[in-house]
Design an enzyme around this catalytic site. Structure first.
Site, PDB file in Angstrom:
ATOM      1  N   SER A 261      -4.920  -7.088   3.808  1.00  0.00           N
ATOM      2  CA  SER A 261      -4.321  -5.944   3.132  1.00  0.00           C
ATOM      3  C   SER A 261      -5.371  -4.865   2.909  1.00  0.00           C
ATOM      4  O   SER A 261      -6.569  -5.098   3.073  1.00  0.00           O
ATOM      5  CB  SER A 261      -3.745  -6.380   1.785  1.00  0.00           C
ATOM      6  OG  SER A 261      -4.814  -6.619   0.880  1.00  0.00           O
ATOM      7  N   LYS A 262      -4.892  -3.705   2.519  1.00  0.00           N
ATOM      8  CA  LYS A 262      -5.793  -2.599   2.239  1.00  0.00           C
ATOM      9  C   LYS A 262      -6.763  -2.995   1.116  1.00  0.00           C
ATOM     10  O   LYS A 262      -7.922  -2.620   1.119  1.00  0.00           O
ATOM     11  CB  LYS A 262      -4.975  -1.375   1.839  1.00  0.00           C
ATOM     12  CG  LYS A 262      -5.831  -0.211   1.379  1.00  0.00           C
ATOM     13  CD  LYS A 262      -5.071   1.078   1.357  1.00  0.00           C
ATOM     14  CE  LYS A 262      -5.580   2.047   0.294  1.00  0.00           C
ATOM     15  NZ  LYS A 262      -7.017   2.103   0.134  1.00  0.00           N
ATOM     16  N   ARG A 263      -6.248  -3.768   0.165  1.00  0.00           N
ATOM     17  CA  ARG A 263      -7.103  -4.195  -0.950  1.00  0.00           C
ATOM     18  C   ARG A 263      -8.302  -5.012  -0.478  1.00  0.00           C
ATOM     19  O   ARG A 263      -9.379  -4.910  -1.032  1.00  0.00           O
ATOM     20  CB  ARG A 263      -6.283  -4.973  -1.992  1.00  0.00           C
ATOM     21  CG  ARG A 263      -6.116  -4.186  -3.278  1.00  0.00           C
ATOM     22  CD  ARG A 263      -5.132  -4.827  -4.212  1.00  0.00           C
ATOM     23  NE  ARG A 263      -3.778  -4.771  -3.667  1.00  0.00           N
ATOM     24  CZ  ARG A 263      -2.971  -5.829  -3.541  1.00  0.00           C
ATOM     25  NH1 ARG A 263      -3.386  -7.024  -3.930  1.00  0.00           N
ATOM     26  NH2 ARG A 263      -1.765  -5.690  -3.044  1.00  0.00           N
TER      27      ARG A 263
END
Ligand code: GLU
Length: 511
Positions: A261-263
């Site tokens: 994910s972007k996180r």
């Protein structure tokens, strides 16, 4: 008869293209090129609530940067257009009607509140054969009532009528046969009168059919939708032109379990987008591979090997080799860990192998950023400077830090190196070194090296101390490429000037 290969990459412009989407586009492209087929770019923008301005341009720019060529699309044109779903409303309306007329779909008038009430009443409520007769739709209501509601402009949706208790098989080139029972499926919404737009499922299938898509190659997250898509093909009577399904393995977090994910990128410090992205709503800036100093060839190579391998231990592969050797047989079922360090390694390898003149071109903007006029230097000088340091870096953006000294004499000297290498008396040795260098006619690396090292030896001086003090005056710190390659490129005059500046400006630091 073998079908002509036509594949499509079908992103929704809901934000920047995620790196997993880029890999999907790449695999479509590799397969299309290998088969002499056609690569379509279709913009799936039927979800107007999630539309993000700039996202479509971003997709085009990212694919172009990576060399993923499109044959048919919004910009490229083609005989199967329009290639943007929001421009195909009439087409979808026609096909929704076809399903309604054939009794394969029905009108439903349930309001969001009514649906919520049903969900509260029935645990794990699903709109399907077991519940649809309790709902307000054209199967449960008299025909004249349905007509009246529509005529009066009441909002409705069209749902597919899933026949329960049937085995539905998705034949997938990577996963094999995946069979589910149709009773687990709900009567998905295909069309909403409120915005006169189809949902993803209907638009996707109608377009794949009309665009004569032969292979649907997409991320594993779409596998759960595939049985419904098979049923839609059947409902339309298109089963014999159903595409070959190919669901690609997920990209997983570099550490731990789950989807990348972007996180993860924010947490571990790497981009998850091909290009930088300025979010128009929040103003947030997300980093991109391009701006991070990655070469498109390296990103392509890195992504190609996330979920596929050539069947041997090759790692460095050009786009042409990937096109030649790509195969679904060597795609893995298992998710691929997004090994970011490996991405850096690929970039390092591509930088190391890059032609010096080409790399010099990529470096020139950094000269301008540091107020150096590139025209003051020959192309050959710049190419040799970057060529000397290219194997020491991972990113183009690291070039200035490693070879900026060729263009700007040091203004400061690394303190820890001064502490270690510049003692009382070092200035005197450097003065003697100036005399030695001044007497050298052939300033080539090998010749200057032989003479200087001979002088150090003959005078029984400490090799490390002399050479490092020398380097400190020329480079500003005690690291960098081979010293005499540096002085050859700088030339005698500039080398001596720098030593003299060092003598004038460096003071020993008491430990
Ligand atoms: N529009 C879908 C997406 O955003 C396409 C999925 C598919 O390829 O069928 O990924």
């Amino acid at each position: 008869m073998e079908r002509k290969v036509r594949v499509r990459f079908a992103p929704s412009p809901t934000g920047p293209l995620h790196i997993g989407g880029v890999r999907t586009a790449l695999y479509n492209y590799l397969f299309a090129r290998q088969m002499g087929g056609t690569m379509i770019l279709r913009i799936e923008d039927t979800d107007s609530n999630r539309f993000v301005p700039g996202a479509e341009d971003y997709i085009n720019e990212a694919l172009a940067w990576l060399g993923i060529g499109i044959d048919e699309g919004v910009r490229e044109g083609g005989e199967y257009g329009p290639y943007k779903q929001s421009e195909r409303r009439d087409i979808y309306r026609h096909y929704v009607q076809q399903l309604l007329d054939a009794g394969r779909a029905y009108y439903a008038f349930d309001t969001p509140e009514e649906l919520d009430a049903k969900r509260a009443e029935i645990k794990n409520f699903q709109y399907d054969a077991s519940t649809r007769m309790q709902m307000r739709n054209s199967l449960s209501m008299p025909a004249d009532e349905v007509k009246r509601l529509i005529d009066e402009g009441h909002k409705y949706v069209v749902r597919i009528k899933i026949e329960p208790d049937r085995d539905v098989t998705v034949n997938d080139l990577i996963r094999g046969e995946v069979t589910i029972n149709s009773s687990v499926l709900d009567d998905k919404v295909l069309y909403k009168s409120a915005d006169d737009l189809p949902t993803y499922h209907l638009a996707n299938i109608v377009d794949d059919h009309l665009m004569e898509v032969s292979h649907v190659i997409r991320g594993e997250e779409w596998l759960p939708s595939a049985p419904l898509h098979v049923l839609l093909y059947e409902a339309f009577g298109w089963a014999d032109t159903m595409p070959q399904w190919v669901h690609l393995p997920l990209l997983l977090k570099p550490d731990g379990k789950g989807k990348l994910s972007k996180r993860d990128g924010d947490r571990l410090g790497f981009p998850v987008f091909p290009l930088e992205w300025h979010d128009p709503a929040s103003g947030d800036l997300s980093s991109g591979y391009r701006e991070g100093g990655y070469l498109p060839e390296a990103v392509v190579n890195f992504l190609a090997l996330l979920g596929w391998n050539p069947g041997d231990d090759r790692e460095i592969m050009s786009m042409d080799e990937l096109i030649r050797d790509f195969s679904f047989e060597h795609c893995s079922k298992k998710g691929a860990k997004f090994d970011y360090e490996k991405g850096k390694w690929f970039n390092h390898e591509y930088l190391s192998a890059m032609d010096d003149a080409k790399l010099a071109g990529l470096f020139k903007p950094q000269l301008a950023e540091h107020e150096v006029n590139a025209d003051d230097y020959s192309d050959e000088f710049i190419a040799r400077a970057v060529g000397m340091v290219k194997t020491r870096i991972n990113f183009v953006k690291d070039l200035w830090a490693n070879c900026g000294f060729f263009f700007k004499a040091p203004e400061a000297y690394a303190e820890k190196d001064v502490k270690k290498r510049w003692k009382p008396g070092t200035d005197d040795i450097m003065r003697q070194l100036v005399g030695v260098l001044d007497g050298i006619d052939d300033f080539s690396s090998a010749n200057a090296e032989a003479i200087v090292l001979g002088w150090i030896k003959d005078n029984e001086m400490h090799m490390g101390n002399v050479m490092n003090a020398f380097r400190l005056t020329v480079v500003g710190e005690c690291k960098g490429p081979h010293m005499f390659d540096i002085t050859e490129l700088l030339g005698k005059e500039e080398t001596i000037k720098r030593i003299e500046r060092g003598i004038a400006n460096i003071q020993p630091i008491d430990a």
